[in-house]
Design a protein around this motif. Sequence first.
Motif, short mmCIF file in Angstrom:
data_model
loop_
_atom_site.label_atom_id
_atom_site.label_comp_id
_atom_site.label_asym_id
_atom_site.label_seq_id
_atom_site.Cartn_x
_atom_site.Cartn_y
_atom_site.Cartn_z
N ARG A 1 0.84 -1.19 0.00
CA ARG A 1 0.00 0.00 0.00
C ARG A 1 0.88 1.25 0.00
NH1 ARG A 1 -5.05 0.16 -0.81
NH2 ARG A 1 -5.39 1.75 0.73
N VAL A 2 0.45 2.28 -0.67
CA VAL A 2 1.13 3.56 -0.69
C VAL A 2 0.56 4.42 0.42
CG1 VAL A 2 1.54 5.65 -2.02
CG2 VAL A 2 1.56 3.44 -3.16
N LYS A 3 1.40 4.95 1.26
CA LYS A 3 0.94 5.79 2.37
C LYS A 3 1.25 7.26 2.12
CE LYS A 3 0.96 2.06 5.52
NZ LYS A 3 1.12 1.48 6.76
N GLN A 4 1.82 7.56 0.98
CA GLN A 4 2.15 8.93 0.63
C GLN A 4 0.88 9.65 0.19
OE1 GLN A 4 4.87 9.05 -2.63
NE2 GLN A 4 4.68 11.24 -2.93
N SER A 5 0.66 10.86 0.68
CA SER A 5 -0.51 11.61 0.24
C SER A 5 -0.28 12.07 -1.19
CB SER A 5 -0.78 12.80 1.16
OG SER A 5 0.33 13.68 1.11
N GLY A 6 -1.34 12.13 -1.96
CA GLY A 6 -1.20 12.55 -3.35
C GLY A 6 -2.55 12.75 -3.99
N LEU A 7 -2.53 13.05 -5.28
CA LEU A 7 -3.75 13.34 -6.02
C LEU A 7 -4.59 12.10 -6.29
CD1 LEU A 7 -2.26 15.89 -8.54
CD2 LEU A 7 -3.77 16.37 -6.64
N TYR A 8 -4.07 10.92 -5.99
CA TYR A 8 -4.81 9.70 -6.28
C TYR A 8 -5.85 9.38 -5.21
CZ TYR A 8 -0.97 8.34 -3.27
OH TYR A 8 -0.06 8.30 -2.26
N SER A 9 -5.87 10.10 -4.14
CA SER A 9 -6.87 9.82 -3.11
C SER A 9 -8.25 10.25 -3.58
CB SER A 9 -6.51 10.53 -1.80
OG SER A 9 -6.54 11.92 -1.98
N LYS A 10 -9.28 9.52 -3.17
CA LYS A 10 -10.64 9.80 -3.60
C LYS A 10 -11.32 10.70 -2.59
CE LYS A 10 -11.10 5.28 -5.73
NZ LYS A 10 -11.81 4.03 -5.70
N THR A 11 -11.95 11.75 -3.10
CA THR A 11 -12.72 12.62 -2.22
C THR A 11 -14.19 12.61 -2.61
OG1 THR A 11 -12.21 14.52 -3.62
CG2 THR A 11 -10.78 14.15 -1.72
N ASP A 12 -14.48 12.46 -3.87
CA ASP A 12 -15.85 12.46 -4.37
C ASP A 12 -16.11 11.20 -5.18
OD1 ASP A 12 -16.46 15.07 -3.41
OD2 ASP A 12 -15.42 15.94 -5.12
N LYS A 13 -17.34 10.74 -5.16
CA LYS A 13 -17.74 9.63 -6.03
C LYS A 13 -18.27 10.25 -7.31
CE LYS A 13 -21.03 5.96 -6.70
NZ LYS A 13 -22.30 5.42 -6.34
N TRP A 14 -17.67 9.88 -8.42
CA TRP A 14 -18.10 10.36 -9.74
C TRP A 14 -18.82 9.24 -10.46
CZ3 TRP A 14 -17.85 15.14 -11.91
CH2 TRP A 14 -17.14 16.11 -11.19
N ASN A 15 -19.84 9.60 -11.22
CA ASN A 15 -20.63 8.64 -11.98
C ASN A 15 -20.64 9.07 -13.45
OD1 ASN A 15 -22.13 7.13 -9.66
ND2 ASN A 15 -22.29 9.30 -9.18
N LEU A 16 -20.57 8.10 -14.33
CA LEU A 16 -20.65 8.35 -15.76
C LEU A 16 -21.76 7.48 -16.33
CD1 LEU A 16 -19.63 9.45 -18.50
CD2 LEU A 16 -17.99 7.55 -18.52
N TRP B 1 -21.72 13.13 -13.07
CA TRP B 1 -22.09 13.86 -11.87
C TRP B 1 -21.43 13.23 -10.65
CZ3 TRP B 1 -24.84 10.10 -14.18
CH2 TRP B 1 -25.34 9.07 -13.39
N THR B 2 -21.49 13.94 -9.54
CA THR B 2 -20.98 13.42 -8.27
C THR B 2 -22.16 13.07 -7.37
OG1 THR B 2 -20.88 15.61 -7.25
CG2 THR B 2 -18.90 14.83 -8.35
N GLY B 3 -21.89 12.23 -6.39
CA GLY B 3 -22.92 11.89 -5.41
C GLY B 3 -23.54 10.54 -5.67
N GLU B 4 -24.85 10.49 -5.49
CA GLU B 4 -25.55 9.21 -5.60
C GLU B 4 -25.39 8.60 -6.98
OE1 GLU B 4 -29.73 9.80 -5.00
OE2 GLU B 4 -29.92 11.16 -6.67
N GLY B 5 -25.59 7.29 -7.04
CA GLY B 5 -25.44 6.56 -8.29
C GLY B 5 -26.59 6.82 -9.25
N THR B 6 -26.73 5.93 -10.23
CA THR B 6 -27.76 6.07 -11.25
C THR B 6 -29.11 5.67 -10.69
OG1 THR B 6 -26.10 5.50 -12.92
CG2 THR B 6 -28.41 5.44 -13.60
N THR B 7 -29.97 6.64 -10.52
CA THR B 7 -31.32 6.38 -10.02
C THR B 7 -32.26 6.15 -11.20
OG1 THR B 7 -31.91 8.72 -10.05
CG2 THR B 7 -30.92 7.87 -8.01
N GLY B 8 -33.43 5.61 -10.91
CA GLY B 8 -34.43 5.42 -11.96
C GLY B 8 -34.84 6.73 -12.59
#
Length: 162
Positions: A12-27, A44-51
């Motif tokens: 595991r990498v313990k170095q802080s960097g731009l690869y850390s996740k802060t938001d959930k993105w959906n496509l 969009w960010t946030g909840e997944g694909t809703t009906g």
Amino acid sequence: NRDIGKAFIGKRVKQSGLYSKTDKWNLLLAISGDPNGHRWQDMWTGEGTTGERMIDFIRMILVQIGPGTPLRRYCFIMDNLSSHHNLQMSTIIIMAGHRLAFRAPYYPIDGPIEYVFNTIQCMMRINMDRVRDGPSLIAEVGYAIGAIPTFEPYFINCGYWK
């Protein structure tokens, strides 16, 4: 260093960097197998694909492609995401004169969109160093999707025609 990586395999990498996740993105992506390479996307960010989001997305596509006729109709191929099994969405597609088919569960090899997502993922890995924030992520995903001139080979590879 992008040339040699950050850690040994299995560590595991313990170095802080731009690869850390802060938001959930959906496509949400739809592709057409016609030679023109039509595509529709929503990110969009946030909840997944809703009906509800899926219904809005399908309506946007139907406005652009128009009603189906016996000589020109589209078949919407869906996987088994719960938001794809929406009775209202299915009714909208069928009432617009188009068709709907669901792929077999846990069988991604018959889905052209699965190969397209894989291509996009590979392009994103190559250009990940350009992603710094949300707007740059959206831009890079847009470039990756736009770099595919047509989706016809993906459909042919899955055996849909020719």
